[in-house]
Design a protein around this motif. Sequence first.
Motif, PDB file in Angstrom:
ATOM      1  N   MET A 130      43.648  59.661  54.787  1.00  0.00           N
ATOM      2  CA  MET A 130      43.125  58.639  53.903  1.00  0.00           C
ATOM      3  C   MET A 130      41.608  58.787  53.823  1.00  0.00           C
ATOM      4  SD  MET A 130      45.172  55.156  54.699  1.00  0.00           S
ATOM      5  CE  MET A 130      46.807  55.294  55.371  1.00  0.00           C
ATOM      6  N   SER A 131      41.056  58.127  52.858  1.00  0.00           N
ATOM      7  CA  SER A 131      39.606  58.123  52.747  1.00  0.00           C
ATOM      8  C   SER A 131      39.129  56.691  52.564  1.00  0.00           C
ATOM      9  CB  SER A 131      39.160  58.992  51.576  1.00  0.00           C
ATOM     10  OG  SER A 131      39.674  58.480  50.371  1.00  0.00           O
ATOM     11  N   ALA A 132      37.818  56.516  52.703  1.00  0.00           N
ATOM     12  CA  ALA A 132      37.244  55.176  52.590  1.00  0.00           C
ATOM     13  C   ALA A 132      37.444  54.636  51.182  1.00  0.00           C
ATOM     14  CB  ALA A 132      35.765  55.213  52.947  1.00  0.00           C
ATOM     15  N   THR A 133      37.799  53.380  51.115  1.00  0.00           N
ATOM     16  CA  THR A 133      38.057  52.683  49.866  1.00  0.00           C
ATOM     17  C   THR A 133      37.035  51.574  49.686  1.00  0.00           C
ATOM     18  OG1 THR A 133      40.438  53.063  50.129  1.00  0.00           O
ATOM     19  CG2 THR A 133      39.791  51.304  48.632  1.00  0.00           C
ATOM     20  N   ARG A 134      36.535  51.423  48.474  1.00  0.00           N
ATOM     21  CA  ARG A 134      35.645  50.298  48.188  1.00  0.00           C
ATOM     22  C   ARG A 134      36.485  49.028  48.220  1.00  0.00           C
ATOM     23  NH1 ARG A 134      33.912  46.579  44.573  1.00  0.00           N
ATOM     24  NH2 ARG A 134      31.668  46.244  44.421  1.00  0.00           N
ATOM     25  N   VAL A 135      36.090  48.082  49.083  1.00  0.00           N
ATOM     26  CA  VAL A 135      36.859  46.842  49.210  1.00  0.00           C
ATOM     27  C   VAL A 135      36.150  45.649  48.587  1.00  0.00           C
ATOM     28  CG1 VAL A 135      38.166  47.592  51.230  1.00  0.00           C
ATOM     29  CG2 VAL A 135      35.975  46.418  51.545  1.00  0.00           C
ATOM     30  N   CYS A 136      34.806  45.743  48.466  1.00  0.00           N
ATOM     31  CA  CYS A 136      34.023  44.672  47.849  1.00  0.00           C
ATOM     32  C   CYS A 136      32.582  45.150  47.726  1.00  0.00           C
ATOM     33  CB  CYS A 136      34.090  43.379  48.667  1.00  0.00           C
ATOM     34  SG  CYS A 136      33.307  43.458  50.290  1.00  0.00           S
ATOM     35  N   GLY A 137      31.784  44.324  47.086  1.00  0.00           N
ATOM     36  CA  GLY A 137      30.356  44.584  47.021  1.00  0.00           C
ATOM     37  C   GLY A 137      29.648  43.822  48.124  1.00  0.00           C
ATOM     38  N   LEU A 138      28.607  44.398  48.661  1.00  0.00           N
ATOM     39  CA  LEU A 138      27.816  43.714  49.676  1.00  0.00           C
ATOM     40  C   LEU A 138      27.313  42.383  49.133  1.00  0.00           C
ATOM     41  CD1 LEU A 138      26.693  44.029  52.537  1.00  0.00           C
ATOM     42  CD2 LEU A 138      24.733  45.214  51.563  1.00  0.00           C
ATOM     43  N   SER A 139      26.991  42.354  47.849  1.00  0.00           N
ATOM     44  CA  SER A 139      26.499  41.130  47.216  1.00  0.00           C
ATOM     45  C   SER A 139      27.578  40.050  47.095  1.00  0.00           C
ATOM     46  CB  SER A 139      25.923  41.446  45.835  1.00  0.00           C
ATOM     47  OG  SER A 139      26.910  42.045  45.018  1.00  0.00           O
ATOM     48  N   GLU A 140      28.843  40.419  47.274  1.00  0.00           N
ATOM     49  CA  GLU A 140      29.943  39.445  47.219  1.00  0.00           C
ATOM     50  C   GLU A 140      30.128  38.714  48.543  1.00  0.00           C
ATOM     51  OE1 GLU A 140      33.685  40.994  45.482  1.00  0.00           O
ATOM     52  OE2 GLU A 140      32.470  42.769  45.012  1.00  0.00           O
ATOM     53  N   LEU A 141      29.550  39.256  49.622  1.00  0.00           N
ATOM     54  CA  LEU A 141      29.730  38.647  50.937  1.00  0.00           C
ATOM     55  C   LEU A 141      28.754  37.501  51.135  1.00  0.00           C
ATOM     56  CD1 LEU A 141      30.142  41.874  53.093  1.00  0.00           C
ATOM     57  CD2 LEU A 141      31.943  40.355  52.246  1.00  0.00           C
ATOM     58  N   VAL A 142      29.266  36.410  51.684  1.00  0.00           N
ATOM     59  CA  VAL A 142      28.450  35.246  52.013  1.00  0.00           C
ATOM     60  C   VAL A 142      28.372  35.188  53.535  1.00  0.00           C
ATOM     61  CG1 VAL A 142      28.283  32.732  51.880  1.00  0.00           C
ATOM     62  CG2 VAL A 142      29.219  34.030  49.949  1.00  0.00           C
ATOM     63  N   GLN A 143      27.175  35.055  54.045  1.00  0.00           N
ATOM     64  CA  GLN A 143      26.970  35.048  55.492  1.00  0.00           C
ATOM     65  C   GLN A 143      27.906  34.062  56.186  1.00  0.00           C
ATOM     66  OE1 GLN A 143      22.876  34.965  56.902  1.00  0.00           O
ATOM     67  NE2 GLN A 143      23.501  33.503  58.448  1.00  0.00           N
ATOM     68  N   ASP A 144      28.570  34.561  57.232  1.00  0.00           N
ATOM     69  CA  ASP A 144      29.455  33.770  58.095  1.00  0.00           C
ATOM     70  C   ASP A 144      30.669  33.192  57.378  1.00  0.00           C
ATOM     71  OD1 ASP A 144      27.822  34.356  60.257  1.00  0.00           O
ATOM     72  OD2 ASP A 144      26.689  32.490  60.104  1.00  0.00           O
ATOM     73  N   GLN A 145      31.046  33.783  56.236  1.00  0.00           N
ATOM     74  CA  GLN A 145      32.269  33.378  55.536  1.00  0.00           C
ATOM     75  C   GLN A 145      33.151  34.610  55.365  1.00  0.00           C
ATOM     76  OE1 GLN A 145      31.632  31.233  51.914  1.00  0.00           O
ATOM     77  NE2 GLN A 145      30.378  29.690  52.892  1.00  0.00           N
ATOM     78  N   PRO A 146      34.291  34.658  56.077  1.00  0.00           N
ATOM     79  CA  PRO A 146      35.166  35.820  55.981  1.00  0.00           C
ATOM     80  C   PRO A 146      35.703  36.010  54.562  1.00  0.00           C
ATOM     81  CG  PRO A 146      35.891  34.310  57.707  1.00  0.00           C
ATOM     82  CD  PRO A 146      34.818  33.622  56.940  1.00  0.00           C
TER      83      PRO A 146
END
Length: 108
Positions: free
Chosen positions: A1-17
């Motif tokens: 397998m290879s690495a898959t894009r799962v989201c954008g860094l900009s989509e992540l909110v600190q301390d929210q899974p």
Amino acid sequence: MSATRVCGLSELVQDQPLKVEADGVAIAVVLDSAGEVHAIGDTCTHGDISLSEGFVEGDTLECWAHGSAFSLRSGKPLNLPAYEPVPVFVVTIDGDDVLIDPSLKKEV
């Protein structure tokens, strides 16, 4: 397998899974308060509960249902009732892309 894009860094909110999927594997991605991105298996080993619905504190993710907290670094449970670890995956950041290969488990 290879690495898959799962989201954008900009989509992540600190301390929210954020629940994502890579090659059919459910993963909880967390941007912690130190700015580090973690990826652990999304299913609590005590019950079939999504960890991405839980609570982040420091470098732990707590299951909302029964309170077991898992280390975001090692996947090990830090308290009962869970006693089995969840997998921890290698995260690669490429620009704004968060990439995960579910076949690459992080060595702890």
